[in-house]
Scaffold this motif. Structure first.
Motif, mmCIF file in Angstrom:
data_model
loop_
_atom_site.group_PDB
_atom_site.id
_atom_site.type_symbol
_atom_site.label_atom_id
_atom_site.label_comp_id
_atom_site.label_asym_id
_atom_site.label_seq_id
_atom_site.Cartn_x
_atom_site.Cartn_y
_atom_site.Cartn_z
ATOM 1 N N LEU A 10 -4.743 10.313 -3.573
ATOM 2 C CA LEU A 10 -3.558 10.911 -2.950
ATOM 3 C C LEU A 10 -2.338 10.099 -3.354
ATOM 4 C CD1 LEU A 10 -2.192 12.832 -0.898
ATOM 5 C CD2 LEU A 10 -2.783 11.156 0.872
ATOM 6 N N VAL A 11 -1.323 10.783 -3.837
ATOM 7 C CA VAL A 11 -0.113 10.107 -4.279
ATOM 8 C C VAL A 11 1.090 10.963 -3.903
ATOM 9 C CG1 VAL A 11 -0.178 11.149 -6.582
ATOM 10 C CG2 VAL A 11 0.964 8.944 -6.257
ATOM 11 N N GLN A 12 2.225 10.335 -3.719
ATOM 12 C CA GLN A 12 3.438 11.067 -3.392
ATOM 13 C C GLN A 12 4.084 11.631 -4.654
ATOM 14 O OE1 GLN A 12 5.885 8.272 -1.195
ATOM 15 N NE2 GLN A 12 5.010 8.937 0.761
ATOM 16 N N THR A 13 4.914 12.628 -4.465
ATOM 17 C CA THR A 13 5.671 13.206 -5.586
ATOM 18 C C THR A 13 6.418 12.105 -6.322
ATOM 19 O OG1 THR A 13 5.920 15.338 -4.478
ATOM 20 C CG2 THR A 13 7.506 14.797 -6.201
ATOM 21 N N GLY A 14 6.312 12.146 -7.631
ATOM 22 C CA GLY A 14 6.947 11.131 -8.459
ATOM 23 C C GLY A 14 6.074 9.937 -8.767
ATOM 24 N N GLY A 15 4.934 9.857 -8.113
ATOM 25 C CA GLY A 15 4.036 8.743 -8.325
ATOM 26 C C GLY A 15 3.183 8.881 -9.571
ATOM 27 N N SER A 16 2.291 7.911 -9.758
ATOM 28 C CA SER A 16 1.441 7.875 -10.947
ATOM 29 C C SER A 16 -0.015 7.633 -10.566
ATOM 30 C CB SER A 16 1.897 6.742 -11.883
ATOM 31 O OG SER A 16 3.220 6.951 -12.336
ATOM 32 N N LEU A 17 -0.885 8.111 -11.410
ATOM 33 C CA LEU A 17 -2.318 7.841 -11.318
ATOM 34 C C LEU A 17 -2.862 7.748 -12.732
ATOM 35 C CD1 LEU A 17 -3.649 10.310 -8.568
ATOM 36 C CD2 LEU A 17 -3.608 7.817 -8.423
#
Length: 124
Positions: A10-17
């Motif tokens: 789970l990541v927020q908008t604009g984040g990276s994985l």
């Protein structure tokens, strides 16, 4: 060939994985590798692909410039770096191997082996 995908979350908008796909079994063959994704109620769609040497890559228009596919053949692993993530990137991501490259790289039917999928959820 067995494929094991990992790295979702789970990541927020604009984040990276960064997703990883580890291959085992008959890894001596020169497989083209690909990433696909499938959102609920939608068909599986192409994300990116990379040739065995890593010298050729191709991306879906929706991810080009944000995602990067790479591979480390010494580790039998392919990666998908995902930056600037958007809610519409939410899906289960699958890695796949193409044992006979030469067909349409964006078609799921071209790929012979599939991993189990890893969930990516991007919150708004």
């Amino acid at each position: 060939v067995q494929l094991q995908a990992s790295g979702g979350g789970l990541v927020q908008t604009g984040g990276s994985l960064r997703l990883s796909c580890a291959a085992s079994g008959r890894t001596g063959s020169r497989y083209r590798m690909g990433w696909f994704r499938q959102a609920p109620g939608k068909e599986r769609e192409f994300v990116a692909t990379i040739s065995w040497s890593g010298g050729s890559t191709f991306y879906a228009g929706s991810v080009k410039g944000r995602f990067t596919i790479s591979r480390d053949n010494a580790k039998n692993t392919v990666y998908l770096q995902m930056n600037s993530l958007k809610p519409e990137d939410t899906a289960v991501y699958y890695c796949a191997a193409d044992s006979v490259p030469g067909g349409s790289v964006s078609r799921p039917s071209e790929y012979d082996y599939w991993g189990q999928g890893t969930q990516v959820t991007v919150s708004s």
